[in-house]
Design a protein around this motif. Sequence first.
Motif, short mmCIF file in Angstrom:
data_model
loop_
_atom_site.label_atom_id
_atom_site.label_comp_id
_atom_site.label_asym_id
_atom_site.label_seq_id
_atom_site.Cartn_x
_atom_site.Cartn_y
_atom_site.Cartn_z
N GLY A 31 0.81 -1.22 0.00
CA GLY A 31 0.00 0.00 0.00
C GLY A 31 0.84 1.27 0.00
O GLY A 31 0.31 2.37 -0.13
N GLY A 32 2.17 1.12 0.19
CA GLY A 32 3.03 2.30 0.22
C GLY A 32 2.79 3.18 1.44
O GLY A 32 3.07 4.37 1.41
N GLU A 34 2.01 6.29 -7.74
CA GLU A 34 0.62 6.45 -7.34
C GLU A 34 -0.17 7.30 -8.33
O GLU A 34 -1.30 6.95 -8.70
N GLU A 35 0.41 8.41 -8.78
CA GLU A 35 -0.32 9.30 -9.69
C GLU A 35 -0.62 8.59 -11.01
O GLU A 35 -1.72 8.68 -11.55
N ALA A 36 0.41 7.89 -11.51
CA ALA A 36 0.23 7.18 -12.78
C ALA A 36 -0.84 6.10 -12.62
O ALA A 36 -1.68 5.92 -13.52
N ALA A 71 -3.34 -3.67 -8.47
CA ALA A 71 -3.53 -2.27 -8.08
C ALA A 71 -2.42 -1.84 -7.14
O ALA A 71 -1.81 -0.78 -7.32
N ALA A 72 -2.13 -2.70 -6.14
CA ALA A 72 -1.13 -2.33 -5.12
C ALA A 72 0.23 -2.13 -5.76
O ALA A 72 0.95 -1.19 -5.43
N ARG A 125 -8.20 2.22 -8.65
CA ARG A 125 -8.88 2.88 -7.53
C ARG A 125 -7.95 2.83 -6.32
O ARG A 125 -8.04 1.95 -5.48
N VAL A 126 -7.08 3.87 -6.28
CA VAL A 126 -6.00 3.90 -5.31
C VAL A 126 -6.53 3.85 -3.89
O VAL A 126 -6.10 3.04 -3.06
N LEU A 127 -7.52 4.71 -3.60
CA LEU A 127 -7.99 4.85 -2.23
C LEU A 127 -8.63 3.55 -1.74
O LEU A 127 -8.42 3.12 -0.61
#
Lengths: 299, 334
Positions: free
Chosen positions: B65-66, B201-203, B193-194, B210-212
């Motif tokens: 998740g960074g 993250e931006e890319a 996704a992860a 769906r980052v969040l």
Amino acid sequence: MSWINILIPGILLGGYYALLASGLSFLFGVMRIINLAHGSLAVLAAYAIWIMADRHEINPFIGVLILLPFMAMLGWALHRLIFERSLKGGALIPILSTFGLAMLIDNLLFQNFGADTRSLAPYVDSLAYDSWELPGNVYVGQLSVIVFVTALLVLGGLHLLLAHTHLGRRIRAAAQDSDAAQLVGIDARRTYAIASAIALMLVALAGLSLALRTTFDPYAGPLQLIFAFEAVVIGGAGSLWGTLLGGVILGVAQSVGAHVHPQGFLIAGHLVFLIILIARLYVLDRLAVGLRRLRGGSQ
Amino acid sequence: MSMNNTVAVQRWTRLSIASISLVVLFQLVLAFAPLFLSANAVDRLTTLFIYGILALMWNALAGYGGLVSIGHQAFFGLGAYGAIRLADAGMSVYPALFVAAALVAALSLPISVVMLRLRESEFAVGMWVLAALAHLLVNLDPLIQGETGTSLIALNAYAPDVRRAYTYWTALFAMVGLAWWVFWLLRGRLGTAAQSIRDNEEAAASVGVRVLSAKRTLFVLSALGCAVAGALWVATTISFQPKTYFSVQWSAFMLFMVLVGGIGTFEGPIIGAVLFFAVETAFGATGVWYMIGLGGTALVFALLIPKGIWGTIESRFGIRLLPVGYFLKSDRST
């Protein structure tokens, strides 16, 4: 009347938090690093001044002056050895490395000084307990006033440095875009190292204030980091005068909390931090977006 | 283009099939361990499983998740506290461990809404503040009696041998269950996704990841796992003193295990947990020097070997024992 007696110590305590947070805020503003070893470094400085006072009878106010150049060198070294390398490693590495550094410092201090709590208060006569009486039966601690004024001077000095000196311009340029700064002939690496040295000198002042105000032990660092971080975030990360406001809000909240409940001092501080965080995320952000839209609409 | 140069995408290699079979076999053997191991060995293994859970969970959050958290001791402590509260209310002890963890996971959902808006170091220290606050609030509970703490008295209903075996099996079940769950999650949509979030993250967001929501899943999962670990810890040590459970040391341990083992790899935290367990067994008695060593090692790894042991091996030799991604295979090499 009693509220004045809660409010004024709270505001003055905020001065200490602002002083404590100034180094953290400055380094974050310049290099975008939150130095998790900040509190531990302040405790390290406190021990250095304590050794000078205890073993060599050097007055703490003289002791801090002797310590300042050494802290500057330590800041320079930390930049070369840790910050610089961490910044290249991506967003996570600075957190991991400075947390490791904090663990290292805390436990080395424990190894050397044991669990005893120390204070610098016995080495400055009765300054730690003396107070001035203001009209209306209000007493203010002399030491807290001195710390508050020091915080004002430090933040004012930093402001002048950044706004009006050649070094300040270089620091601001490197903070905005280190690559672009390099292009116009600024040695960003050296500028960052100088900024780290300045931040560590601020840490020395914070360590002195901590040790004069209260007792400290080898594991006192993490809580000081949390206070500094709360002040920085409440006031708006990276803004120097915001840091003063953040410190004062934190100090007043803790002072009020301590009055409400015996355990309320810390709880109130953390709660105010979280409330302001949530408010910023949901209310202030939306306000800012709304304002921008209004402005955009009129163009 | 000759036929020899065709490239194929693969997940399983012979090595990874063999290693995963070994893992399953080993887990089956572990299940029978209380029947032939000494009481002390069973206790130590239980501790190792709890370390394993902590490392897996912290890695899921940080490596995939960074998000580096210095405050997951909040969930560890709350899991233990929840178990004590539920047992005090009359719930059977072993189910209470899991119910407590589930409640903490439910609590972590609204927390994630706020905390996930913070970036990097702000998230790290913000979580720390949260842990400090959770500690202070738990202290207010009259049942806990402030720093004096209390005990999981309900465990007295079991004979020591029975209790030891039950706690061992519960810990083993929790670790194995969580490990397979993370394995399965990472092999699916969440893993993709992860990984894209970890790389940029931006890319990732710009191509529709769906980052969040991915971060939230990992955050709640890690809260659940750390709460299970805390509840299990109180089941092994019986006593609950808020200071030890909400100590930032737990974050230091998790960081050490994951960083040394290999952040962002599936195998890394397992290796890190075993290594940490071995280091603790060997040097734990030296007290402060042990902590100095942990701090120093974490610093050195962060600066010089940020991929950790397994990450370095993986990138140098291309070995994958428990594959969660897909890899290119050139036919020529086989």
